[in-house]
Design a protein around this motif. Structure first.
Motif, mmCIF file in Angstrom:
data_model
loop_
_atom_site.group_PDB
_atom_site.id
_atom_site.type_symbol
_atom_site.label_atom_id
_atom_site.label_comp_id
_atom_site.label_asym_id
_atom_site.label_seq_id
_atom_site.Cartn_x
_atom_site.Cartn_y
_atom_site.Cartn_z
ATOM 1 N N THR A 62 0.825 -1.207 0.000
ATOM 2 C CA THR A 62 0.000 0.000 0.000
ATOM 3 C C THR A 62 0.860 1.258 0.000
ATOM 4 O O THR A 62 1.993 1.241 0.484
ATOM 5 C CB THR A 62 -0.909 0.080 1.260
ATOM 6 O OG1 THR A 62 -0.099 -0.113 2.411
ATOM 7 C CG2 THR A 62 -2.011 -0.953 1.229
ATOM 8 N N GLU A 86 15.116 5.064 4.848
ATOM 9 C CA GLU A 86 13.728 4.626 4.888
ATOM 10 C C GLU A 86 13.678 3.124 4.618
ATOM 11 O O GLU A 86 14.294 2.651 3.659
ATOM 12 C CB GLU A 86 12.888 5.347 3.828
ATOM 13 C CG GLU A 86 11.429 4.877 3.864
ATOM 14 C CD GLU A 86 10.585 5.296 2.652
ATOM 15 O OE1 GLU A 86 9.366 5.410 2.812
ATOM 16 O OE2 GLU A 86 11.158 5.482 1.552
ATOM 17 N N GLY A 88 11.217 0.334 3.396
ATOM 18 C CA GLY A 88 9.909 0.162 2.754
ATOM 19 C C GLY A 88 9.631 1.274 1.768
ATOM 20 O O GLY A 88 8.789 2.136 2.002
ATOM 21 N N SER A 91 5.668 2.806 -2.841
ATOM 22 C CA SER A 91 5.389 3.639 -4.015
ATOM 23 C C SER A 91 6.484 4.673 -4.246
ATOM 24 O O SER A 91 6.621 5.203 -5.352
ATOM 25 C CB SER A 91 4.077 4.387 -3.794
ATOM 26 O OG SER A 91 4.232 5.321 -2.737
ATOM 27 N N GLU A 109 13.763 -1.432 -0.332
ATOM 28 C CA GLU A 109 12.520 -2.165 -0.591
ATOM 29 C C GLU A 109 12.848 -3.640 -0.837
ATOM 30 O O GLU A 109 13.842 -3.950 -1.495
ATOM 31 C CB GLU A 109 11.806 -1.551 -1.812
ATOM 32 C CG GLU A 109 10.596 -2.302 -2.315
ATOM 33 C CD GLU A 109 9.506 -2.483 -1.258
ATOM 34 O OE1 GLU A 109 9.077 -1.501 -0.648
ATOM 35 O OE2 GLU A 109 9.093 -3.643 -1.038
ATOM 36 N N ASP A 135 16.877 -6.214 2.256
ATOM 37 C CA ASP A 135 16.086 -6.523 3.443
ATOM 38 C C ASP A 135 16.357 -5.462 4.511
ATOM 39 O O ASP A 135 17.459 -5.377 5.056
ATOM 40 C CB ASP A 135 16.485 -7.913 3.954
ATOM 41 C CG ASP A 135 15.707 -8.301 5.198
ATOM 42 O OD1 ASP A 135 14.939 -7.458 5.714
ATOM 43 O OD2 ASP A 135 15.866 -9.442 5.656
ATOM 44 N N GLY A 136 15.338 -4.668 4.763
ATOM 45 C CA GLY A 136 15.471 -3.560 5.707
ATOM 46 C C GLY A 136 15.855 -3.979 7.114
ATOM 47 O O GLY A 136 16.341 -3.150 7.892
ATOM 48 N N LEU A 209 8.656 -7.754 6.501
ATOM 49 C CA LEU A 209 8.972 -9.169 6.293
ATOM 50 C C LEU A 209 10.448 -9.341 5.966
ATOM 51 O O LEU A 209 11.064 -8.435 5.406
ATOM 52 C CB LEU A 209 8.118 -9.721 5.131
ATOM 53 C CG LEU A 209 6.605 -9.608 5.310
ATOM 54 C CD1 LEU A 209 5.886 -9.982 4.009
ATOM 55 C CD2 LEU A 209 6.123 -10.494 6.463
HETATM 56 N N1 SAH Z 1 6.766 4.219 2.269
HETATM 57 C C1 SAH Z 1 5.834 3.566 1.391
HETATM 58 C C2 SAH Z 1 4.906 2.648 2.154
HETATM 59 C C3 SAH Z 1 4.867 1.308 1.502
HETATM 60 S S1 SAH Z 1 4.123 0.013 2.423
HETATM 61 C C4 SAH Z 1 5.083 4.548 0.528
HETATM 62 O O1 SAH Z 1 5.208 5.771 0.731
HETATM 63 O O2 SAH Z 1 4.386 4.139 -0.399
HETATM 64 C C5 SAH Z 1 5.532 -0.766 3.156
HETATM 65 C C6 SAH Z 1 6.580 -1.298 2.220
HETATM 66 O O3 SAH Z 1 7.565 -1.940 3.023
HETATM 67 C C7 SAH Z 1 6.096 -2.360 1.224
HETATM 68 O O4 SAH Z 1 6.421 -1.949 -0.071
HETATM 69 C C8 SAH Z 1 6.866 -3.616 1.633
HETATM 70 O O5 SAH Z 1 7.211 -4.446 0.532
HETATM 71 C C9 SAH Z 1 8.097 -3.021 2.294
HETATM 72 N N2 SAH Z 1 8.808 -3.906 3.221
HETATM 73 C C10 SAH Z 1 8.304 -4.796 4.114
HETATM 74 N N3 SAH Z 1 9.295 -5.434 4.785
HETATM 75 C C11 SAH Z 1 10.476 -4.915 4.309
HETATM 76 C C12 SAH Z 1 11.853 -5.165 4.586
HETATM 77 N N4 SAH Z 1 12.256 -6.083 5.483
HETATM 78 N N5 SAH Z 1 12.779 -4.467 3.902
HETATM 79 C C13 SAH Z 1 12.417 -3.538 2.971
HETATM 80 N N6 SAH Z 1 11.134 -3.263 2.662
HETATM 81 C C14 SAH Z 1 10.166 -3.936 3.317
#
Ligand code: SAH
Length: 214
Positions: A62, A86, A88, A91, A109, A135-136, A209
């Motif tokens: 999302t 950041e 994740g 978008s 991401e 992987d974050g 995740l």
């Molecule tokens: N900041 C984004 C929010 C996206 S939702 C925006 O403005 O649109 C959260 C995102 O985190 C998803 O795309 C998901 O794939 C990512 N995510 C989940 N776990 C992650 C991880 N361990 N490392 C990197 N990204 C991750």
């Protein structure tokens, strides 16, 4: 990218709405007024881009609600030229807001598809964002330390490596917890071993995740 008068007007209204919901930081509000949110949407949903709602993007993820983006950004208290990690990218909208405020953004991401589409999209906006597929939970040790870290997925725990990748005096903002809702936390690093934690209410995020997904 087309950014029409209608879009600009809708952004002004969105900013007014966010003010009534309690967002005060003028730099945050200014960035929301300037960054086109519709370009981060699928064509079919673009007319909804200036509603204060989260919407689906690719890979079952999302784009966060504007209020949530503004709230997390306000907690980060961004100043010009700060290095921000950041977790994740999604978008790319949140990363664009941080960059518009003058931050040097490093965004990670784990979803391959989102990584590639968002990278292209952010390039078109000419903002200072570097994107990474990764992987974050591991952060970005090669670019650490960061002044601020923002997690935009629900974290089941606070990864120790991320706290290590923060400067002393730095802040990490993270929606903490599993299940349907999370507690928004801001954690300030006082020294290598001391942290000051504050709670800021309940929000709802997709889960953080492990690993990279095809
Ligand atoms: N900041 C984004 C929010 C996206 S939702 C925006 O403005 O649109 C959260 C995102 O985190 C998803 O795309 C998901 O794939 C990512 N995510 C989940 N776990 C992650 C991880 N361990 N490392 C990197 N990204 C991750």
């Amino acid at each position: 990218m087309t950014d029409s008068l209608l879009h600009k007007g809708q952004r002004k209204q969105l900013v007014e709405l966010l003010q009534t919901k309690g967002i005060r930081n003028s730099a945050v509000l200014q960035a929301i007024e300037q960054v086109p949110r519709h370009v981060f949407f699928d064509k079919a949903l673009q007319s909804h881009a200036y509603e204060d709602k989260a919407f689906p993007i690719d890979a079952g993820q999302t784009i966060s609600q504007p209020y949530t983006v503004a709230f997390q950004t306000e907690l980060l208290n961004i100043t010009h030229n700060e290095k921000v990690l950041e977790i994740g990218t999604g978008s790319g909208y949140q990363a664009a807001i941080l960059a518009k405020m003058g931050a040097r953004v490093f965004s990670v991401e784990r979803q391959k598809k989102l990584y590639f589409t968002t990278k292209t999209q952010l390039k078109k906006l000419h903002l200072h964002v570097e994107t990474f597929l990764g992987d974050g939970f591991k952060g970005l040790p090669q670019f650490a330390p960061f002044d601020k870290i923002l997690i935009t997925a629900a974290a089941p725990f606070i990864p120790k490596v991320l706290l290590e990748q923060l400067v002393i005096g730095g802040i990490i903002v993270v929606p903490f917890g599993e299940g349907n809702s999370q507690t928004m936390l801001s954690i300030k690093k006082i020294s290598e071993t001391e942290f000051e934690k504050k709670e800021h209410g309940t929000f709802s995020f997709v889960p953080m995740l492990k690993g990279i997904s095809e």
